[in-house]
Design an enzyme around this catalytic site. Structure first.
Site, PDB file in Angstrom:
ATOM      1  N   TYR A  11      79.183  44.965  67.291  1.00 17.80           N
ATOM      2  CA  TYR A  11      77.867  44.231  67.109  1.00 17.80           C
ATOM      3  C   TYR A  11      78.044  42.816  67.264  1.00 17.80           C
ATOM      4  O   TYR A  11      77.279  42.042  67.762  1.00 17.80           O
ATOM      5  CB  TYR A  11      77.583  44.553  65.449  1.00 17.80           C
ATOM      6  CG  TYR A  11      76.487  43.940  65.056  1.00 17.80           C
ATOM      7  CD1 TYR A  11      75.200  44.488  65.195  1.00 17.80           C
ATOM      8  CD2 TYR A  11      76.747  42.669  64.254  1.00 17.80           C
ATOM      9  CE1 TYR A  11      74.055  43.655  64.678  1.00 17.80           C
ATOM     10  CE2 TYR A  11      75.385  41.942  63.778  1.00 17.80           C
ATOM     11  CZ  TYR A  11      74.123  42.607  63.949  1.00 17.80           C
ATOM     12  OH  TYR A  11      73.191  41.856  63.478  1.00 17.80           O
ATOM     13  N   ILE A  21      70.812  40.241  55.334  1.00 19.82           N
ATOM     14  CA  ILE A  21      69.283  40.080  54.644  1.00 19.82           C
ATOM     15  C   ILE A  21      68.956  41.498  54.269  1.00 19.82           C
ATOM     16  O   ILE A  21      69.530  42.569  54.695  1.00 19.82           O
ATOM     17  CB  ILE A  21      68.301  39.637  56.102  1.00 19.82           C
ATOM     18  CG1 ILE A  21      68.560  38.314  56.576  1.00 19.82           C
ATOM     19  CG2 ILE A  21      66.881  39.411  55.534  1.00 19.82           C
ATOM     20  CD1 ILE A  21      69.095  37.167  55.960  1.00 19.82           C
ATOM     21  N   SER A  58      72.410  36.815  64.943  1.00 21.02           N
ATOM     22  CA  SER A  58      73.062  37.044  63.689  1.00 21.02           C
ATOM     23  C   SER A  58      74.419  36.068  63.589  1.00 21.02           C
ATOM     24  O   SER A  58      74.872  35.406  64.521  1.00 21.02           O
ATOM     25  CB  SER A  58      73.734  38.360  63.614  1.00 21.02           C
ATOM     26  OG  SER A  58      74.813  38.417  62.627  1.00 21.02           O
ATOM     27  N   ALA A  91      80.061  41.169  69.423  1.00 20.80           N
ATOM     28  CA  ALA A  91      80.216  40.905  70.902  1.00 20.80           C
ATOM     29  C   ALA A  91      78.567  40.954  71.436  1.00 20.80           C
ATOM     30  O   ALA A  91      78.446  40.123  72.129  1.00 20.80           O
ATOM     31  CB  ALA A  91      81.170  41.908  71.554  1.00 20.80           C
ATOM     32  N   SER A  92      77.911  41.688  70.924  1.00 19.10           N
ATOM     33  CA  SER A  92      76.647  41.976  71.360  1.00 19.10           C
ATOM     34  C   SER A  92      76.009  40.560  71.088  1.00 19.10           C
ATOM     35  O   SER A  92      75.011  40.060  71.822  1.00 19.10           O
ATOM     36  CB  SER A  92      75.875  43.358  70.803  1.00 19.10           C
ATOM     37  OG  SER A  92      75.657  43.420  69.461  1.00 19.10           O
ATOM     38  N   LYS A  93      76.049  40.232  69.851  1.00 22.22           N
ATOM     39  CA  LYS A  93      75.438  39.032  69.362  1.00 22.22           C
ATOM     40  C   LYS A  93      75.797  37.911  70.023  1.00 22.22           C
ATOM     41  O   LYS A  93      74.949  36.788  70.148  1.00 22.22           O
ATOM     42  CB  LYS A  93      75.206  38.971  67.970  1.00 22.22           C
ATOM     43  CG  LYS A  93      74.627  40.046  67.171  1.00 22.22           C
ATOM     44  CD  LYS A  93      73.109  40.121  67.486  1.00 22.22           C
ATOM     45  CE  LYS A  93      72.018  41.082  66.653  1.00 22.22           C
ATOM     46  NZ  LYS A  93      70.884  41.017  67.036  1.00 22.22           N
TER      47      LYS A  93
END
Length: 269
Positions: A160, A193, A147, A162-164
């Site tokens: 989100y 998207i 992302s 941090a995870s990406k």
């Protein structure tokens, strides 16, 4: 364009989602055998029905419903795929969730664990489970669906982001590990998207603001994503096209890259 993957076997996690099903379609069109993996059986059935409508004549992908929240589940998935389809050449890690959003002080440990487990650890576990078969053939492709948030975090969705960011670091590090064995690792980083995930975000925004769905999208673009120069949400097939390329023989000199599919969304290098 012939991507040179006819006869290859691909696994797509998050396969029932918007990007996943379009990726599956492109890989099938290129002659690959595809295993679609997702948590919900009904979502997989719906994705199969969509493929049948949108691409009649293509062979149906194999489907495996599984919750990838444990290492045992990832190992069981690899064993199941081996029985169904044989050795795997291509792995697309597309499973992910938005998770908890809002001010940092309102997000709990459990919220963080859920997002990190789904977005980062599941990709680590699945990659580890399929790595032996990817290494065995001397040719392999691993693609992580990341992302824009990996490099441009937003303060209302920090778990989100941090995870990406972790996923991007993992992918780039992994790219150094097995390239000499023919296994190439890359990422694709979309922004906003048209998928069920962003539909849910816009439904929530629409309700909170008391506006229509389209007005919620327009205001989000204006206020939250001003660097998306094309002024619209991206289409899942636009992301899938880049994923399919990175899965291919045509990407034989691409390794450790992060392809942005974001309309210019990331304001910094």
């Amino acid at each position: 364009m012939d991507l040179g993957i006819s006869g290859r076997t691909a696994v797509v996690t998050g396969g029932a989602g918007g990007i996943g099903r379009h990726t599956t379609r492109l890989l099938l069109e290129e002659g690959a055998q595809v295993v679609m993996v997702d948590q919900d059986k009904d979502d997989l059935k719906e994705a199969l029905a969509w493929l049948s409508r949108e691409a009649p004549g293509l062979p149906a992908p194999l489907t495996v419903p599984v919750d990838l929240s444990t290492d045992e589940a990832a190992r069981d998935l690899a064993a199941t795929v081996a029985d169904l389809a044989g050795e795997v050449d291509i792995l697309v890690n597309g499973a992910g969730i938005t998770g908890a959003t809002g001010p940092f002080h309102e997000i709990s440990d459990d919220d963080w664990v859920e997002v990190l487990t789904t977005n980062l650890l599941s990709a680590v576990r699945v990659t580890r489970a399929f790595l032996p078969t990817l290494r065995h053939g001397g040719w392999g492709r691993i693609v992580f669906v990341n992302s824009e948030d990996a490099v441009q975090p937003y303060d209302d969705e920090l778990p989100y982001c941090a995870s990406k960011a972790g996923l991007l670091s993992f992918a780039r590090g992994l790219a150094r590990s097995y390239a000499d064995e023919g296994v190439l690792v890359n990422s694709v980083s979309p922004a906003f998207i048209e998928t069920p995930m962003t539909d849910a975000m816009m439904d929530k925004r629409s309700s909170e603001m008391g506006v229509s769905f389209d007005e919620a999208v327009e205001s989000f673009l204006d206020e939250e994503r001003p660097y998306m120069e094309l002024g619209r949400r991206g289409k899942p097939e636009e992301v899938a096209a880049v994923i399919a390329f990175l899965c291919s023989e045509r990407a034989s000199f691409v390794n450790g890259a992060n392809y942005r599919v974001d309309s210019g969304s990331v304001a910094t290098l």
